[in-house]
Scaffold this motif. Sequence first.
Motif: not given
Length: 327
Positions: A23-41, A293-297
């Motif tokens: 549960i912690l693993l999948f919750s952590g993955i979801i949080v990472v995706y949500l943060i990255c999605n917010a950064v990428l608008d 790629t989306m961040l231009g690296v």
Amino acid sequence: MKAVQSAAIGGGLLQNRRLRAQILLFSGIIVVYLICNAVLDGRLLTAMNLRIILSHAVFPALVAWGMSFFFSTGIIDLSVGSNIILSANVGCLLATQLKLGMPGLILGTVLTCMLLQHLNIRVIMDLEIPSWIPGLGAAMVYEAITSQYTYSRNIMALDLPNKYRPLGNMPYLGIVYFAAFIIAYILHNRTSIGLNIKALGGSQQVAASMGINPKKTVIIGALIGAFFIGWGAIIQISYAGRVYATTGLGSLASIFQALACVLLSGSISSIVSPPVGILISSFFVVSIFNVLTMLGVPSGTGQDIFLGVIVIVCGILSHLKHKGVVK
């Protein structure tokens, strides 16, 4: 009676602990995706972008599932990338030059991959030297064969016509991805060969005392792994239309993402089984490069540096429980 009850309670506690970790693993993955999605608008979690990520995750996942069947036994074969290139070109040759079509592409690629992998394992086991040494030698030989053939034809690679490339497009990519996962999961967790590979990876002495034939187990594991890797080669040439010949161990770069998936799955092997770990890791690793790629690296420089760091970190995490030098 008390011993049975204690064992049952202990098993229940382990299952609960594993469930919490999952549960912690999948919750952590979801949080990472949500943060990255917010950064990428909001550009990361769109249906189209997730489809792109999924299509790019198929190749490293197939190769990683394949490598897990013999890497788990202690065989570190670094010729996998060159095997993919040579096998894909053989399949392409049978499909186009010999007019065998899709059957030629599939059978030619998979059987060539299995033949070469079996040859590698035989050499490794007969020489009784560290497996990475024959693996590097085989990589150079396979690269030279492919390069010599393309050079003799005055071409950079064999082209695969569009009519032979349906497996490089959705929904076939997704079907292969999840079908391969189901097969890998069953083989790893529900068959005697999967249990034998786990036992052999834990300790050869213990496995031998259990009546497991180490040599037979390694050979069967390598052949199963080569089957998955062969399908990875088919997906690669079907998606790109060609697989370029390379020299100087350049083929190693083609399996770095798959290697990262194997190592990352190893770091979470106490939480989920290797096939599940590779399924998660392949999608996650490809997602990282999608975000970069989306961040231009730039690819080929900054992203390769990042991939190298991922491989090192995953290698450290996957061997935290080991003491001393891991060979």
